[in-house]
Design a protein around this motif. Structure first.
Motif, mmCIF file in Angstrom:
data_model
loop_
_atom_site.group_PDB
_atom_site.id
_atom_site.type_symbol
_atom_site.label_atom_id
_atom_site.label_comp_id
_atom_site.label_asym_id
_atom_site.label_seq_id
_atom_site.Cartn_x
_atom_site.Cartn_y
_atom_site.Cartn_z
ATOM 1 N N ASP A 11 0.832 -1.202 0.000
ATOM 2 C CA ASP A 11 0.000 0.000 0.000
ATOM 3 C C ASP A 11 0.866 1.250 0.000
ATOM 4 N N SER A 12 2.159 1.078 -0.285
ATOM 5 C CA SER A 12 3.045 2.232 -0.402
ATOM 6 C C SER A 12 4.021 2.001 -1.543
ATOM 7 N N LEU A 13 4.630 3.075 -2.014
ATOM 8 C CA LEU A 13 5.579 2.990 -3.113
ATOM 9 C C LEU A 13 6.940 3.483 -2.643
ATOM 10 N N PRO A 14 8.012 2.933 -3.232
ATOM 11 C CA PRO A 14 9.352 3.385 -2.842
ATOM 12 C C PRO A 14 9.675 4.752 -3.438
ATOM 13 N N TYR A 15 10.813 5.268 -3.047
ATOM 14 C CA TYR A 15 11.362 6.511 -3.590
ATOM 15 C C TYR A 15 12.652 6.170 -4.331
ATOM 16 N N TYR A 16 12.926 6.932 -5.393
ATOM 17 C CA TYR A 16 14.128 6.674 -6.192
ATOM 18 C C TYR A 16 14.978 7.937 -6.286
ATOM 19 N N ASN A 17 16.315 7.741 -6.269
ATOM 20 C CA ASN A 17 17.186 8.918 -6.313
ATOM 21 C C ASN A 17 18.450 8.722 -7.144
ATOM 22 N N SER A 18 18.458 7.681 -7.998
ATOM 23 C CA SER A 18 19.662 7.450 -8.804
ATOM 24 C C SER A 18 19.312 6.727 -10.093
ATOM 25 N N ALA A 19 20.268 6.722 -11.019
ATOM 26 C CA ALA A 19 20.072 6.080 -12.316
ATOM 27 C C ALA A 19 19.932 4.565 -12.195
ATOM 28 N N GLU A 20 20.358 4.006 -11.065
ATOM 29 C CA GLU A 20 20.203 2.560 -10.852
ATOM 30 C C GLU A 20 18.763 2.207 -10.465
ATOM 31 N N PHE A 21 17.992 3.185 -10.090
ATOM 32 C CA PHE A 21 16.606 2.987 -9.648
ATOM 33 C C PHE A 21 16.521 1.932 -8.540
ATOM 34 N N THR A 22 17.401 2.079 -7.572
ATOM 35 C CA THR A 22 17.328 1.265 -6.361
ATOM 36 C C THR A 22 16.214 1.826 -5.483
ATOM 37 N N PRO A 23 15.253 0.995 -5.085
ATOM 38 C CA PRO A 23 14.142 1.526 -4.279
ATOM 39 C C PRO A 23 14.549 1.862 -2.853
ATOM 40 N N HIS A 24 14.073 2.977 -2.377
ATOM 41 C CA HIS A 24 14.266 3.375 -0.980
ATOM 42 C C HIS A 24 12.886 3.405 -0.329
ATOM 43 N N TRP A 25 12.724 2.582 0.690
ATOM 44 C CA TRP A 25 11.420 2.513 1.360
ATOM 45 C C TRP A 25 11.429 3.476 2.543
ATOM 46 N N LEU A 26 10.735 4.573 2.381
ATOM 47 C CA LEU A 26 10.705 5.611 3.407
ATOM 48 C C LEU A 26 9.263 5.933 3.765
ATOM 49 N N GLU A 27 9.052 6.286 4.999
ATOM 50 C CA GLU A 27 7.740 6.782 5.390
ATOM 51 C C GLU A 27 7.525 8.155 4.757
ATOM 52 N N THR A 28 6.284 8.486 4.439
ATOM 53 C CA THR A 28 6.017 9.762 3.763
ATOM 54 C C THR A 28 6.365 10.968 4.627
ATOM 55 N N ASN A 29 6.475 10.749 5.936
ATOM 56 C CA ASN A 29 6.850 11.862 6.813
ATOM 57 C C ASN A 29 8.305 11.759 7.289
ATOM 58 N N SER A 30 9.083 10.909 6.630
ATOM 59 C CA SER A 30 10.483 10.714 7.025
ATOM 60 C C SER A 30 11.290 11.999 6.832
ATOM 61 N N THR A 31 12.143 12.282 7.798
ATOM 62 C CA THR A 31 13.000 13.472 7.666
ATOM 63 C C THR A 31 14.008 13.291 6.539
ATOM 64 N N LYS A 32 14.276 12.055 6.141
ATOM 65 C CA LYS A 32 15.202 11.788 5.033
ATOM 66 C C LYS A 32 14.696 12.392 3.720
ATOM 67 N N LEU A 33 13.395 12.569 3.623
ATOM 68 C CA LEU A 33 12.825 13.111 2.384
ATOM 69 C C LEU A 33 13.137 14.592 2.194
ATOM 70 N N GLU A 34 13.517 15.260 3.265
ATOM 71 C CA GLU A 34 13.803 16.687 3.159
ATOM 72 C C GLU A 34 14.955 16.966 2.195
ATOM 73 N N ASP A 35 15.920 16.062 2.158
ATOM 74 C CA ASP A 35 17.081 16.233 1.281
ATOM 75 C C ASP A 35 17.108 15.203 0.157
ATOM 76 N N PHE A 36 16.004 14.514 -0.029
ATOM 77 C CA PHE A 36 15.968 13.438 -1.021
ATOM 78 C C PHE A 36 15.786 14.023 -2.422
ATOM 79 N N HIS A 37 16.292 13.278 -3.416
ATOM 80 C CA HIS A 37 16.197 13.748 -4.805
ATOM 81 C C HIS A 37 14.758 14.105 -5.186
ATOM 82 N N ARG A 38 14.617 15.253 -5.822
ATOM 83 C CA ARG A 38 13.311 15.623 -6.364
ATOM 84 C C ARG A 38 13.524 16.343 -7.690
#
Length: 203
Positions: A11-38
């Protein structure tokens, strides 16, 4: 080839931040998202001669991809799949489509308007973007992780990597990559849009 998002049963989707498209499983309110690729700010013109920028995708989910109007090979097939996405979410203001031309010098606003009219592309729902070639290519590589071979036609009808469609969430994070030539993959894309919509309305 990366054909589907890896989160079909979830019921959730990963986040991606590189050309390798390695999935990152983060909560939508994770502080890691503040600096995550967008996807960064951008500004192009669409088929209606209107500016298309990150502002019109604010709090929207969108499907991003690349094409050019005279491409004889894979583009019509991808367009058929995107038409299904457009039809499914036609009356849903939360969902848009953004295709960037990789031949912007010949894909003028007038050319794109004609292409849109001939192919049932709906104004305000599905944006065909043209602009400075270097800007488009730079965005393609640094933001969407398109390959270095983007637009390298040479002796084939196809252009490499650009069969990929990317799913971008309301915060401009990449949440999925799909093979736009594959019907099953595009079905997953549609399902994942629904998942993102639920996530968006739950937070």
């Amino acid at each position: 080839m990366l054909a589907v998002s890896v989160a079909q049963a979830s019921d959730s989707l990963p986040y991606y931040n590189s050309a390798e498209f390695t999935p990152h499983w983060l909560e939508t309110n994770s502080t890691k998202l503040e600096d995550f690729h967008r996807i960064p700010s951008f500004s192009f013109m669409d088929q209606d001669g209107k500016e298309v920028s990150e502002k019109i995708f604010e709090n929207k989910i969108y499907v991003a991809g690349f094409f050019f109007s005279t491409c004889p090979g894979i583009c019509p097939s991808i367009r058929t799949k995107l038409n299904k996405v457009q039809q499914k979410f036609l009356n849903d203001a939360d969902v848009k489509i953004l295709q960037h031309s990789i031949r912007p010098n010949t894909d003028t606003v007038d050319t794109l308007k004609k292409y849109a009219n001939e192919n049932g592309i709906v104004t305000g729902k599905w944006h065909l973007a043209t602009g400075d070639r270097e800007t488009i290519y730079s965005l393609a590589k640094s933001a969407y992780f398109a390959s270095e071979d983007l637009g390298n036609i040479q002796k084939t009808d196809d252009f490499l990597h650009t069969e990929s469609l990317l799913l971008i969430d309301q915060n401009r994070h990449i949440r999925g990559i799909y093979n736009g030539l594959n019907s099953a993959s595009v079905s997953y894309l549609i399902a994942d849009i629904e998942t993102l919509k639920a996530e968006m309305h739950n937070h």
